[in-house]
Design a protein around this motif. Structure first.
Motif, mmCIF file in Angstrom:
data_model
loop_
_atom_site.group_PDB
_atom_site.id
_atom_site.type_symbol
_atom_site.label_atom_id
_atom_site.label_comp_id
_atom_site.label_asym_id
_atom_site.label_seq_id
_atom_site.Cartn_x
_atom_site.Cartn_y
_atom_site.Cartn_z
ATOM 1 N N PHE A 109 1.535 -5.321 15.297
ATOM 2 C CA PHE A 109 2.301 -4.912 14.115
ATOM 3 C C PHE A 109 1.322 -4.301 13.118
ATOM 4 C CE2 PHE A 109 4.410 -5.910 9.979
ATOM 5 C CZ PHE A 109 5.510 -5.077 10.151
ATOM 6 N N ASP A 110 1.274 -2.990 13.113
ATOM 7 C CA ASP A 110 0.247 -2.297 12.336
ATOM 8 C C ASP A 110 0.836 -1.420 11.231
ATOM 9 O OD1 ASP A 110 1.417 -0.369 13.888
ATOM 10 O OD2 ASP A 110 -0.419 0.232 14.936
ATOM 11 N N ARG A 111 2.002 -1.768 10.743
ATOM 12 C CA ARG A 111 2.641 -0.957 9.708
ATOM 13 C C ARG A 111 1.846 -0.964 8.402
ATOM 14 N NH1 ARG A 111 9.023 -1.110 7.784
ATOM 15 N NH2 ARG A 111 8.758 0.166 5.913
ATOM 16 N N TYR A 112 1.204 -2.079 8.092
ATOM 17 C CA TYR A 112 0.552 -2.225 6.793
ATOM 18 C C TYR A 112 -0.967 -2.270 6.876
ATOM 19 C CZ TYR A 112 5.338 -3.387 5.513
ATOM 20 O OH TYR A 112 6.697 -3.349 5.329
ATOM 21 N N ALA A 113 -1.499 -2.565 8.019
ATOM 22 C CA ALA A 113 -2.951 -2.611 8.197
ATOM 23 C C ALA A 113 -3.253 -2.438 9.677
ATOM 24 C CB ALA A 113 -3.530 -3.944 7.700
ATOM 25 N N ALA A 114 -4.422 -1.900 9.959
ATOM 26 C CA ALA A 114 -4.816 -1.701 11.355
ATOM 27 C C ALA A 114 -4.910 -3.044 12.067
ATOM 28 C CB ALA A 114 -6.151 -0.975 11.423
ATOM 29 N N PRO B 168 8.515 -7.272 6.004
ATOM 30 C CA PRO B 168 8.922 -8.087 4.853
ATOM 31 C C PRO B 168 10.227 -7.589 4.244
ATOM 32 C CG PRO B 168 7.026 -6.722 4.309
ATOM 33 C CD PRO B 168 7.227 -6.605 5.778
ATOM 34 N N ALA B 169 10.880 -8.486 3.499
ATOM 35 C CA ALA B 169 12.216 -8.211 2.982
ATOM 36 C C ALA B 169 12.243 -7.017 2.034
ATOM 37 C CB ALA B 169 12.768 -9.445 2.280
ATOM 38 N N ALA B 170 11.131 -6.715 1.368
ATOM 39 C CA ALA B 170 11.102 -5.546 0.490
ATOM 40 C C ALA B 170 11.364 -4.260 1.256
ATOM 41 C CB ALA B 170 9.747 -5.459 -0.221
ATOM 42 N N ASP B 171 11.021 -4.263 2.541
ATOM 43 C CA ASP B 171 11.224 -3.089 3.395
ATOM 44 C C ASP B 171 12.224 -3.341 4.510
ATOM 45 O OD1 ASP B 171 9.341 -1.523 1.988
ATOM 46 O OD2 ASP B 171 7.693 -2.435 3.103
ATOM 47 N N GLN C 32 17.891 -1.213 5.004
ATOM 48 C CA GLN C 32 16.968 -0.861 6.086
ATOM 49 C C GLN C 32 17.464 -1.385 7.431
ATOM 50 O OE1 GLN C 32 16.012 -2.251 3.152
ATOM 51 N NE2 GLN C 32 14.793 -0.632 2.204
ATOM 52 N N LEU C 33 18.143 -2.527 7.421
ATOM 53 C CA LEU C 33 18.718 -3.031 8.669
ATOM 54 C C LEU C 33 19.824 -2.086 9.148
ATOM 55 C CD1 LEU C 33 18.512 -5.279 10.732
ATOM 56 C CD2 LEU C 33 20.043 -6.661 9.327
ATOM 57 N N MET D 131 11.146 -16.698 5.168
ATOM 58 C CA MET D 131 12.552 -16.300 5.094
ATOM 59 C C MET D 131 12.799 -14.821 5.340
ATOM 60 S SD MET D 131 14.665 -18.729 5.028
ATOM 61 C CE MET D 131 13.574 -19.395 6.283
ATOM 62 N N LYS D 132 11.738 -14.025 5.469
ATOM 63 C CA LYS D 132 11.956 -12.650 5.920
ATOM 64 C C LYS D 132 12.499 -12.624 7.352
ATOM 65 C CE LYS D 132 7.327 -11.719 7.851
ATOM 66 N NZ LYS D 132 6.172 -10.804 7.819
#
Length: 460
Positions: free
Chosen positions: A117-122, A158-161, A166-167, A248-249
């Motif tokens: 899962f590399d959406r936010y960091a490598a 995360p829930a912010a995204d 988004q779902l 809870m995300k």
């Protein structure tokens, strides 16, 4: 990120997979230089150990992978993935050592070592490629692996995204890929369309609550999947402690798993009529939040006393299940990260499920074992029905006392599935620490077992 086998035409190293009990006998039949190299490396065929063995020219000639003992393998979901994660970058083909009855599962585990899962960091994923062994359905395994990656990505975000909006985008993207149809009922329209409990749970959030529906296929038996899409759960006015909100995300893990199963079904082109229903909400705190003590009337006309606003998942699922039942599906399946009680009963690794259909339960148990997607049947225990009947309303969403929490939640949902042929999964959808083939974070639980069981469950 696409998870796939290496082309069969790629240069590859033979990979010999050895149990610890087999190593000595195998070495006896090898040339001296092989024996010396393996001994000098300290290779003992322990689970996950690997070694590249050079040929006379000094270049790697083949690789060895430790398969440990039966007792050690029993503690891992994908034992071969432990070796895949330690092999140097390159392409390998299994020359021997993997029993036919676990080959498909081991190949799936190998492919999942490439997930990150590399959406936010490598992030670093394993980069040992595998040529599909003879005798396995490579396309099917790749489809399952990429569906699992979808599940993990959705749960990890995360829930912010990953709110209801988004779902909705995720289901629309999936529908576009496979030519499915999507419809959305959102906000006040939920009341107009008689989906009042979905509206009540989600009305306090900034993003409007909604029911997402996807339909695919026009022939064959009807299969309806219902997934809990609570994108974040504060607990509502029964506010969770901070520590309890940490994961809870993942409260939309049921929706993620349903979408993963739907992706597999559509990619494989199964001849059935697929319907997916996802009530997508956030359970938030605001002046218009639903309250403890409220009595809600569900789509089916059943009244529900709210004794805990943190038992919201069963409320949104109830309206979706009632809607699903109206279409008389041949099989109705719900998936939800519903109760902590299920984790207390079975821990995080087993996916508990409920059904009144003994044949379906037997089929699921066999399928789960073949595909390394463990599930465990829990009972719809009839004497506990009284626990969900408060007197002031037809049903209680959170019976007092704390006993049998997963069972009472399942009994609650069964009221809305009515007489449908029904299977309910109360999953965790989270891997607490990294394991071979299973990265820490979001996790699919049950979809591969269900996929393997569908031909028998639906007569495909």
């Amino acid at each position: 990120m696409t998870l796939s086998f290496a082309p069969a035409t790629d240069p590859s190293l033979p990979l010999y997979v050895l149990q610890q009990s087999e190593l000595a006998g195998w070495l006896e039949n090898q040339p001296d230089h092989v024996h010396s190299w393996v001994s000098a490396d300290g290779f003992s065929a322990a689970l996950g150990q690997t070694v590249l063995v050079p040929g006379p020219d000094g270049k790697p000639e083949f690789a060895l992978a430790g398969y440990g003992s039966a007792a050690k393998r029993a503690r891992k979901r994908f034992p071969l993935a432990a070796a895949a994660e330690s092999l140097p970058k390159g392409t390998y083909r299994i020359a021997s050592g993997i029993p036919a009855n676990v080959l498909e599962a081991e190949c799936f585990g190998w492919l999942m070592t490439g997930y990150a899962f590399d959406r936010y960091a490598a992030q670093i994923a394993a980069n040992a490629a595998l040529v599909a062994p003879e005798g396995v359905d490579a396309k099917r395994i790749e489809i399952m692996a990429n569906a699992e990656a979808l599940i993990r990505n959705l749960v990890n975000t995360p829930a912010a995204d990953m709110g209801p909006t988004q779902l909705q985008q995720a289901i629309e993207d999936l529908a576009q890929e496979f030519g499915a149809d999507v419809s959305v009922i959102s906000g006040e329209a939920l009341l107009d369309q008689n989906l009042p409990m979905i509206h009540a749970v989600g009305r306090a959030a900034e993003q409007a609550p909604r029911l997402l529906e996807m339909n695919w296929g026009d022939s064959g038996p009807k299969l309806t999947l219902v997934g809990k899409g609570v994108c974040f759960d504060t607990g509502g006015l029964n506010l969770k402690p901070g520590a309890s909100m940490g994961l809870m995300k993942k409260d939309m893990g049921g929706a993620a798993n349903v979408l993963g199963l739907a992706r597999m079904i559509m990619a494989l082109g199964l001849e059935l009529q697929l319907r997916v229903l996802i009530p997508a909400v956030e359970n938030s705190v605001a002046g218009n939040a639903f309250r403890p003590g409220d009595i809600l009337t569900a789509r089916s006309g059943i009244t529900v006393e709210i004794n805990n606003t943190d038992a919201e998942g069963r409320l949104v699922l109830a309206d979706a299940l009632a809607l699903a039942h109206e279409d008389a599906p041949n099989l109705l399946i719900s998936m939800a990260t519903l109760t902590g009680a299920a984790r207390v009963a079975l821990g995080p690794d087993l996916a508990p499920y409920y059904t009144d259909d003994n044949k379906a339960a037997e089929t699921l148990a066999r399928a789960a074992e073949t595909i390394a997607d463990p599930v465990w049947r829990m009972p719809f225990h009839e004497p506990y029905e009284a626990m969900i009947e408060p007197g002031i309303a037809d049903l209680d969403n959170a019976p007092s006392g704390g006993f049998a929490g997963s069972i009472t939640a399942a009994l609650f949902l069964r009221r809305f599935a009515d007489d449908s042929r029904y299977v309910h999964f109360d999953i965790y959808s989270w891997q607490r620490r990294k394991e071979p083939g299973r990265s820490k974070g979001g996790l699919g639980q049950g979809p591969r077992a269900l996929l393997a069981a569908l031909p028998e469950l639906l007569g495909l």
